[in-house]
Design an enzyme around this catalytic site. Structure first.
Site, PDB file in Angstrom:
ATOM      1  N   GLY A  77      18.194  27.018  -8.607  1.00 27.49           N
ATOM      2  CA  GLY A  77      19.599  27.819  -8.489  1.00 27.49           C
ATOM      3  C   GLY A  77      19.775  28.124  -6.889  1.00 27.49           C
ATOM      4  O   GLY A  77      19.992  29.369  -6.522  1.00 27.49           O
ATOM      5  N   SER A  78      19.791  27.247  -6.108  1.00 24.88           N
ATOM      6  CA  SER A  78      19.887  27.237  -4.706  1.00 24.88           C
ATOM      7  C   SER A  78      21.162  26.817  -3.996  1.00 24.88           C
ATOM      8  O   SER A  78      21.076  26.853  -2.764  1.00 24.88           O
ATOM      9  CB  SER A  78      18.685  26.562  -4.145  1.00 24.88           C
ATOM     10  OG  SER A  78      18.654  25.400  -4.714  1.00 24.88           O
ATOM     11  N   ASP A  80      24.113  29.172  -4.331  1.00 24.01           N
ATOM     12  CA  ASP A  80      24.639  30.064  -4.303  1.00 24.01           C
ATOM     13  C   ASP A  80      23.914  31.324  -4.141  1.00 24.01           C
ATOM     14  O   ASP A  80      22.617  31.124  -4.362  1.00 24.01           O
ATOM     15  CB  ASP A  80      25.495  30.089  -5.589  1.00 24.01           C
ATOM     16  CG  ASP A  80      26.927  30.057  -5.427  1.00 24.01           C
ATOM     17  OD1 ASP A  80      27.528  30.446  -4.189  1.00 24.01           O
ATOM     18  OD2 ASP A  80      27.674  29.280  -6.236  1.00 24.01           O
ATOM     19  N   ILE A  82      21.374  34.559  -4.254  1.00 27.58           N
ATOM     20  CA  ILE A  82      19.898  34.947  -3.848  1.00 27.58           C
ATOM     21  C   ILE A  82      19.325  33.553  -3.467  1.00 27.58           C
ATOM     22  O   ILE A  82      18.538  33.358  -2.537  1.00 27.58           O
ATOM     23  CB  ILE A  82      19.129  35.521  -4.932  1.00 27.58           C
ATOM     24  CG1 ILE A  82      19.861  37.087  -5.035  1.00 27.58           C
ATOM     25  CG2 ILE A  82      17.830  35.749  -4.363  1.00 27.58           C
ATOM     26  CD1 ILE A  82      19.358  37.743  -6.337  1.00 27.58           C
ATOM     27  N   GLY A  83      19.475  32.603  -4.264  1.00 27.18           N
ATOM     28  CA  GLY A  83      18.602  31.139  -4.192  1.00 27.18           C
ATOM     29  C   GLY A  83      18.990  30.582  -2.809  1.00 27.18           C
ATOM     30  O   GLY A  83      18.185  30.051  -2.223  1.00 27.18           O
ATOM     31  N   ASP A 128      20.603  20.332 -14.933  1.00 27.35           N
ATOM     32  CA  ASP A 128      21.353  21.753 -15.567  1.00 27.35           C
ATOM     33  C   ASP A 128      20.059  22.332 -16.318  1.00 27.35           C
ATOM     34  O   ASP A 128      19.561  21.552 -17.305  1.00 27.35           O
ATOM     35  CB  ASP A 128      22.435  21.134 -16.404  1.00 27.35           C
ATOM     36  CG  ASP A 128      22.938  22.576 -17.075  1.00 27.35           C
ATOM     37  OD1 ASP A 128      22.283  23.628 -17.267  1.00 27.35           O
ATOM     38  OD2 ASP A 128      24.079  22.370 -17.734  1.00 27.35           O
ATOM     39  N   TYR A 221      19.471  39.181 -22.070  1.00 26.05           N
ATOM     40  CA  TYR A 221      19.222  38.806 -20.557  1.00 26.05           C
ATOM     41  C   TYR A 221      18.009  39.875 -20.183  1.00 26.05           C
ATOM     42  O   TYR A 221      17.065  39.391 -19.591  1.00 26.05           O
ATOM     43  CB  TYR A 221      20.504  39.392 -19.544  1.00 26.05           C
ATOM     44  CG  TYR A 221      20.274  39.391 -18.191  1.00 26.05           C
ATOM     45  CD1 TYR A 221      20.142  38.014 -17.480  1.00 26.05           C
ATOM     46  CD2 TYR A 221      20.200  40.352 -17.503  1.00 26.05           C
ATOM     47  CE1 TYR A 221      19.981  38.084 -16.352  1.00 26.05           C
ATOM     48  CE2 TYR A 221      19.914  40.363 -16.218  1.00 26.05           C
ATOM     49  CZ  TYR A 221      19.799  39.324 -15.410  1.00 26.05           C
ATOM     50  OH  TYR A 221      19.707  39.450 -14.016  1.00 26.05           O
ATOM     51  N   LYS A 225      14.067  38.738 -18.933  1.00 24.37           N
ATOM     52  CA  LYS A 225      13.607  39.501 -17.617  1.00 24.37           C
ATOM     53  C   LYS A 225      12.126  40.151 -17.954  1.00 24.37           C
ATOM     54  O   LYS A 225      11.311  40.209 -17.134  1.00 24.37           O
ATOM     55  CB  LYS A 225      14.312  40.299 -16.757  1.00 24.37           C
ATOM     56  CG  LYS A 225      15.637  39.455 -16.313  1.00 24.37           C
ATOM     57  CD  LYS A 225      15.360  38.179 -15.480  1.00 24.37           C
ATOM     58  CE  LYS A 225      16.371  37.647 -14.828  1.00 24.37           C
ATOM     59  NZ  LYS A 225      16.056  36.348 -13.862  1.00 24.37           N
TER      60      LYS A 225
HETATM   61  N1  NAP Z   1      22.846  39.461  -8.686  1.00 22.56           N
HETATM   62  C1  NAP Z   1      22.175  40.252  -8.965  1.00 22.56           C
HETATM   63  O1  NAP Z   1      22.920  41.316  -9.170  1.00 22.56           O
HETATM   64  C2  NAP Z   1      20.911  40.213  -9.652  1.00 22.56           C
HETATM   65  C3  NAP Z   1      20.241  41.240  -9.777  1.00 22.56           C
HETATM   66  C4  NAP Z   1      18.809  41.284 -10.254  1.00 22.56           C
HETATM   67  C5  NAP Z   1      18.309  39.779 -10.711  1.00 22.56           C
HETATM   68  N2  NAP Z   1      19.085  38.833 -10.324  1.00 22.56           N
HETATM   69  C6  NAP Z   1      18.417  37.399 -10.628  1.00 22.56           C
HETATM   70  O2  NAP Z   1      18.537  36.737  -9.393  1.00 22.56           O
HETATM   71  C7  NAP Z   1      18.612  35.195  -9.726  1.00 22.56           C
HETATM   72  C8  NAP Z   1      19.857  34.604  -8.927  1.00 22.56           C
HETATM   73  O3  NAP Z   1      21.026  35.396  -9.301  1.00 22.56           O
HETATM   74  P1  NAP Z   1      22.308  35.399  -8.404  1.00 22.56           P
HETATM   75  O4  NAP Z   1      23.107  36.623  -8.469  1.00 22.56           O
HETATM   76  O5  NAP Z   1      22.086  34.567  -7.096  1.00 22.56           O
HETATM   77  O6  NAP Z   1      23.054  34.169  -9.185  1.00 22.56           O
HETATM   78  P2  NAP Z   1      24.333  33.256  -8.682  1.00 22.56           P
HETATM   79  O7  NAP Z   1      25.171  33.726  -7.393  1.00 22.56           O
HETATM   80  O8  NAP Z   1      25.160  33.010  -9.807  1.00 22.56           O
HETATM   81  O9  NAP Z   1      23.961  31.564  -8.357  1.00 22.56           O
HETATM   82  C9  NAP Z   1      23.238  31.125  -9.399  1.00 22.56           C
HETATM   83  C10 NAP Z   1      22.660  29.953  -8.882  1.00 22.56           C
HETATM   84  O10 NAP Z   1      22.172  28.809 -10.126  1.00 22.56           O
HETATM   85  C11 NAP Z   1      22.667  27.781 -10.192  1.00 22.56           C
HETATM   86  N3  NAP Z   1      22.877  27.414 -11.475  1.00 22.56           N
HETATM   87  C12 NAP Z   1      23.474  28.160 -12.312  1.00 22.56           C
HETATM   88  N4  NAP Z   1      23.322  27.827 -13.501  1.00 22.56           N
HETATM   89  C13 NAP Z   1      22.453  26.811 -13.550  1.00 22.56           C
HETATM   90  C14 NAP Z   1      21.811  25.873 -14.335  1.00 22.56           C
HETATM   91  N5  NAP Z   1      22.037  26.007 -15.506  1.00 22.56           N
HETATM   92  N6  NAP Z   1      20.869  25.026 -14.326  1.00 22.56           N
HETATM   93  C15 NAP Z   1      20.658  24.880 -12.509  1.00 22.56           C
HETATM   94  N7  NAP Z   1      21.250  25.489 -11.810  1.00 22.56           N
HETATM   95  C16 NAP Z   1      21.792  26.707 -12.121  1.00 22.56           C
HETATM   96  C17 NAP Z   1      24.163  27.874  -9.459  1.00 22.56           C
HETATM   97  O11 NAP Z   1      24.528  26.607  -8.921  1.00 22.56           O
HETATM   98  P3  NAP Z   1      25.429  25.455  -9.870  1.00 22.56           P
HETATM   99  O12 NAP Z   1      26.576  26.405 -10.271  1.00 22.56           O
HETATM  100  O13 NAP Z   1      26.008  24.597  -8.790  1.00 22.56           O
HETATM  101  O14 NAP Z   1      24.457  24.970 -10.821  1.00 22.56           O
HETATM  102  C18 NAP Z   1      23.982  28.848  -8.249  1.00 22.56           C
HETATM  103  O15 NAP Z   1      23.245  28.209  -6.995  1.00 22.56           O
HETATM  104  C19 NAP Z   1      19.031  35.230 -11.213  1.00 22.56           C
HETATM  105  O16 NAP Z   1      17.507  35.030 -11.849  1.00 22.56           O
HETATM  106  C20 NAP Z   1      19.240  36.654 -11.652  1.00 22.56           C
HETATM  107  O17 NAP Z   1      18.823  36.991 -12.843  1.00 22.56           O
HETATM  108  C21 NAP Z   1      20.246  38.817 -10.118  1.00 22.56           C
END
Ligand code: NAP
Length: 303
Positions: A77-78, A80, A82-83, A128, A221, A225
């Site tokens: 997930g890299s 966008d 955090i990744g 995916d 969700y 976690k």
């Molecule tokens: N944001 C928050 O507030 C928050 C808080 C606590 C924990 N987290 C955790 O942190 C992690 C990252 O969250 P984020 O907010 O950075 O997410 P994000 O901004 O939505 O980014 C998601 C990333 O994952 C990729 N992705 C999405 N679905 C996918 C799939 N089915 N297969 C492969 N790649 C996929 C996306 O790229 P593509 O669309 O190109 O595939 C994107 O690079 C997650 O585990 C989330 O639960 C987030």
């Protein structure tokens, strides 16, 4: 009669004196007890705060991540959020990056950005993770013999918006289970034996503050976690003796695409940082703390 009255008067004065004396003594004892109780409570609070917050303010470690864990990191997930920010932070420290997400276009753009800005090598793998075993097999095949020193299980899926279990489309639930539970488990299994044989490596499993309590309307969700947390803690017990760092990284809210359902969470601030601020702090904690929110202003919210 006069003598009796004098006697009674003296007795009453003496008892008043004794009474005052005892009251004063008891008051002093009470104050001393309160003082010790408050200072003990304050000291425990300061110790707890220090143990939780101090790691966030340590300077960057001298031993490089490459030396400690190896020259390649794989981040799921890299492209966008955090990744992507985490991958860039690792790259700034000289680590080559394997980017894994769905969109080829975004993968190539991110790889180019990282190579140009950080001067490291990259590899992209488009999968995916909602496709379960098929996705993990593709990663295994594409990875070939590249040795992964750091695995960041970051990919995660949240509900499109808060809703009752009965309202969530079946496919969305399967996706959450395959991505949040399946990918973390099977990606770890794919990499860990090689790390064990080498006697080094790091696995970072990204959980969430949603693990802290059951979350109605985001039920599956938050439950997923809790799985990540439990899986990570047990994994550490199994593998830390082989020199593998297993970190449970549990952020609270960040300003990323995942939180698009909320206008408030689309504004960065102290308690809702952007992904870059967060990742800088989180990468600094890799190998230093086993369990962390990754960012000090999230840390104080869970004290
Ligand atoms: N944001 C928050 O507030 C928050 C808080 C606590 C924990 N987290 C955790 O942190 C992690 C990252 O969250 P984020 O907010 O950075 O997410 P994000 O901004 O939505 O980014 C998601 C990333 O994952 C990729 N992705 C999405 N679905 C996918 C799939 N089915 N297969 C492969 N790649 C996929 C996306 O790229 P593509 O669309 O190109 O595939 C994107 O690079 C997650 O585990 C989330 O639960 C987030």
């Amino acid at each position: 009669m006069w003598a009796l009255m004098k006697f009674i008067y003296r007795i009453s004065r003496f008892s008043m004196f004794c009474c005052n004396f005892y009251v004063i003594i008891l008051a002093i004892i009470g104050l001393v007890a309160i003082f010790f109780y408050l200072s003990d409570t304050l000291w425990s609070f300061l110790q707890l705060s220090h143990s939780i917050l101090a790691p966030y303010f340590l300077p960057q470690e001298l031993q490089s991540l490459v030396k400690k864990y190896g020259s390649w990191a794989l981040v799921t997930g890299s492209t966008d959020g955090i990744g992507k920010a985490y991958a860039k932070e690792l790259a700034k420290r000289g680590v080559n990056i394997i980017l894994v997400s769905r969109s080829q276009e975004k993968l190539h753009a991110t790889a180019k950005e990282i190579e140009t800005q950080c001067g490291v090598k990259t590899k992209v793998i488009a999968v995916d993770f909602s496709q379960g075993p098929k996705a993990v097999e593709t990663v295994r095949r594409e990875l070939g013999s590249i040795p992964v020193g750091i695995l960041v299980n970051n990919v995660g899926k949240q509900y499109s918006y808060p809703m009752y279990l009965g309202e969530v489309p079946d496919q969305e639930l399967w996706d959450i289970i395959n991505i949040n539970v399946g990918a973390v488990t099977m990606m770890t299994k794919m990499i860990i034996e090689e790390m064990k044989n080498k006697g080094r490596g790091a696995i970072v499993n990204v959980s969430s503050g949603a693990e802290l309590q059951p979350l109605p309307l985001m039920n599956v969700y938050s439950a997923s976690k809790v799985y990540v947390k439990s899986f990570t803690m047990a994994l550490r017990h199994e593998y830390s003796k082989y020199g593998i760092t297993v970190q449970h990284l549990s952020p609270l809210f960040l300003n990323t695409k995942m939180n698009q359902f909320s206008n408030r969470l689309q504004e960065s601030g102290l308690f809702v940082p952007d992904a870059e601020t967060y990742a800088k702090s989180a990468v600094n904690l890799l190998g230093r703390v086993d369990h962390t929110t990754g960012y000090w202003a999230h840390g104080i919210q869970v004290i």
